[in-house]
Design an enzyme around this catalytic site. Structure first.
Site, mmCIF file in Angstrom:
data_model
loop_
_atom_site.group_PDB
_atom_site.id
_atom_site.type_symbol
_atom_site.label_atom_id
_atom_site.label_comp_id
_atom_site.label_asym_id
_atom_site.label_seq_id
_atom_site.Cartn_x
_atom_site.Cartn_y
_atom_site.Cartn_z
ATOM 1 N N MET A 29 0.842 -1.198 0.000
ATOM 2 C CA MET A 29 0.000 0.000 0.000
ATOM 3 C C MET A 29 0.884 1.258 0.000
ATOM 4 O O MET A 29 0.401 2.353 0.297
ATOM 5 C CB MET A 29 -0.932 0.009 1.212
ATOM 6 C CG MET A 29 -1.914 -1.165 1.201
ATOM 7 S SD MET A 29 -3.452 -0.835 2.068
ATOM 8 C CE MET A 29 -2.856 -0.509 3.707
ATOM 9 N N HIS A 36 9.031 -3.461 3.601
ATOM 10 C CA HIS A 36 8.619 -3.655 2.204
ATOM 11 C C HIS A 36 9.838 -3.998 1.332
ATOM 12 O O HIS A 36 9.779 -4.880 0.480
ATOM 13 C CB HIS A 36 7.993 -2.374 1.646
ATOM 14 C CG HIS A 36 6.735 -1.936 2.319
ATOM 15 N ND1 HIS A 36 6.668 -0.792 3.072
ATOM 16 C CD2 HIS A 36 5.489 -2.475 2.339
ATOM 17 C CE1 HIS A 36 5.438 -0.632 3.530
ATOM 18 N NE2 HIS A 36 4.696 -1.643 3.107
ATOM 19 N N ASP A 149 2.171 -9.401 8.871
ATOM 20 C CA ASP A 149 0.717 -9.571 8.810
ATOM 21 C C ASP A 149 0.444 -11.065 8.749
ATOM 22 O O ASP A 149 0.005 -11.600 7.718
ATOM 23 C CB ASP A 149 0.164 -8.839 7.586
ATOM 24 C CG ASP A 149 0.405 -7.347 7.669
ATOM 25 O OD1 ASP A 149 -0.431 -6.643 8.230
ATOM 26 O OD2 ASP A 149 1.473 -6.878 7.202
ATOM 27 N N ARG A 186 2.201 2.768 9.437
ATOM 28 C CA ARG A 186 1.402 3.493 10.441
ATOM 29 C C ARG A 186 2.266 4.036 11.590
ATOM 30 O O ARG A 186 1.783 4.865 12.359
ATOM 31 C CB ARG A 186 0.290 2.609 10.995
ATOM 32 C CG ARG A 186 -0.801 2.345 9.975
ATOM 33 C CD ARG A 186 -2.026 1.684 10.589
ATOM 34 N NE ARG A 186 -3.149 1.679 9.673
ATOM 35 C CZ ARG A 186 -3.479 0.662 8.873
ATOM 36 N NH1 ARG A 186 -2.761 -0.443 8.880
ATOM 37 N NH2 ARG A 186 -4.518 0.752 8.054
HETATM 38 P P1 AMP Z 1 1.319 -2.938 3.475
HETATM 39 O O1 AMP Z 1 1.917 -1.888 2.601
HETATM 40 O O2 AMP Z 1 1.275 -2.562 4.917
HETATM 41 O O3 AMP Z 1 0.038 -3.500 2.940
HETATM 42 O O4 AMP Z 1 2.352 -4.146 3.429
HETATM 43 C C1 AMP Z 1 2.740 -4.728 2.212
HETATM 44 C C2 AMP Z 1 3.525 -5.983 2.504
HETATM 45 O O5 AMP Z 1 4.678 -5.656 3.278
HETATM 46 C C3 AMP Z 1 2.733 -7.011 3.319
HETATM 47 O O6 AMP Z 1 3.006 -8.308 2.811
HETATM 48 C C4 AMP Z 1 3.273 -6.822 4.716
HETATM 49 O O7 AMP Z 1 3.174 -7.976 5.508
HETATM 50 C C5 AMP Z 1 4.733 -6.493 4.415
HETATM 51 N N1 AMP Z 1 5.343 -5.793 5.555
HETATM 52 C C6 AMP Z 1 4.889 -4.666 6.165
HETATM 53 N N2 AMP Z 1 5.670 -4.353 7.212
HETATM 54 C C7 AMP Z 1 6.628 -5.321 7.284
HETATM 55 C C8 AMP Z 1 7.720 -5.568 8.167
HETATM 56 N N3 AMP Z 1 7.993 -4.788 9.195
HETATM 57 N N4 AMP Z 1 8.495 -6.651 7.935
HETATM 58 C C9 AMP Z 1 8.224 -7.490 6.886
HETATM 59 N N5 AMP Z 1 7.206 -7.295 6.022
HETATM 60 C C10 AMP Z 1 6.419 -6.239 6.218
#
Ligand code: AMP
Length: 284
Positions: A29, A36, A149, A186
């Site tokens: 996102m 990421h 997640d 966040r």
């Molecule tokens: P999001 O942008 O929050 O939807 O996350 C996109 C992807 O990045 C998802 O697969 C999350 O699980 C992964 N992600 C987010 N934060 C982390 C983190 N701290 N460590 C590893 N993967 C992450």
């Protein structure tokens, strides 16, 4: 890096990359951080061509949640992805992804109302719907998701299995700040004071792990030990703390082999999540 804002553009490149080997995909996102980028690096290692997506998916946010204020840092994200050697970025608008009158959903029955799904009704339905749409549009061979997640990852694996989607799902470890806070887009919402309080999620998990390593296998005792630590942090409000089977997501009374500890908490108005696996080497 080619930036595709429409589904047609994204699809028009598929012929070209189909001949070039394994196609890896990292859905996000945006508001990218090292978590990421760790997924992008894993994708680069395991595939010849890599696509990422940036889409703040409206259907996974509840009416009173942070969709409008979710951080959007598109220019910076593009630079980061380019520097990592990403080949394609799919960055559609909400109108492109959800044509007027769209009423079709993908729901993982029995799992999507647990944990975050309980406190955020409709959240996982939004996630599995958008991920299945992204898989249809991008058509990756292999896709990378964060263990951060953990419940989302369980649902996506189940969806892919149940719907025979021809994509391999890879889970990647949680990337943390030096003080243990799991990286999250966040975290940008937190004031300096809240940023300190936010370590309580990880401290709670660590306390549970300590008791587990000392031999405790009763989940109620492990949870009480964790809650004691959590309650010492006045700036934090618990949403849930659960010890569950990592596949069925059912709560367990005792841990025989392995279990997932998952926590969600509000720090001020910011809702954060974290988790860890408890693995026993004991043969039972
Ligand atoms: P999001 O942008 O929050 O939807 O996350 C996109 C992807 O990045 C998802 O697969 C999350 O699980 C992964 N992600 C987010 N934060 C982390 C983190 N701290 N460590 C590893 N993967 C992450």
């Amino acid at each position: 890096m080619k930036i595709c804002q429409t589904i047609a553009e994204m699809r028009s490149d598929q012929g070209a990359r189909a001949k070039t080997g394994r196609f890896g995909f990292v859905p996000t996102m945006g508001a990218l951080h090292e978590g990421h980028l760790s997924l992008v690096r894993a994708a680069k290692k395991q595939s010849e061509v890599v696509a990422a997506s940036i889409f703040v998916n409206p259907t996974q946010f509840g009416p009173n949640e942070d969709f409008a204020k979710y951080p959007r840092t598109f220019e910076r994200d593009c630079e980061l992805l380019k520097n990592e050697g990403v080949d394609f970025l799919f960055a559609p608008s909400a109108e492109e992804m959800y044509p007027k009158g769209a009423v079709t959903w993908v729901t993982v029955e029995g799992l999507s109302d647990k944990l975050c799904g309980r406190s955020r009704p409709g959240h996982f339905r939004g996630v599995t719907t958008v991920v299945s749409k992204l898989f249809h549009i991008v058509e990756p061979d292999i896709a990378f998701f964060g263990q951060k997640d953990a419940v989302q990852l369980v649902l996506i694996r189940r969806m892919v299995r149940d719907l025979n989607m021809p994509v391999e799902i890879v889970g990647c470890p949680i990337v943390r700040e030096a003080d243990g806070l799991a990286m999250s887009s966040r975290n940008a919402y937190l004031s300096p004071e809240e940023r300190k309080s936010a370590t309580v999620l990880n401290r709670t998990l660590k306390e549970i792990r300590k008791h587990f390593d000392q031999g405790e296998r009763s989940t109620s005792k492990l949870l009480s030990a964790g809650i004691k630590i959590f309650q010492q942090e006045p700036g934090a409000r618990l949403d849930y703390l659960e010890i569950i089977d990592p596949e069925s997501l059912h709560a367990a009374r005792t841990i025989s082999k392995e279990a997932l500890v998952a926590i969600a908490a509000y720090i001020g108005t910011t809702r954060l999540i974290d988790n860890g696996m408890l693995q026993s080497n004991l043969v039972v």
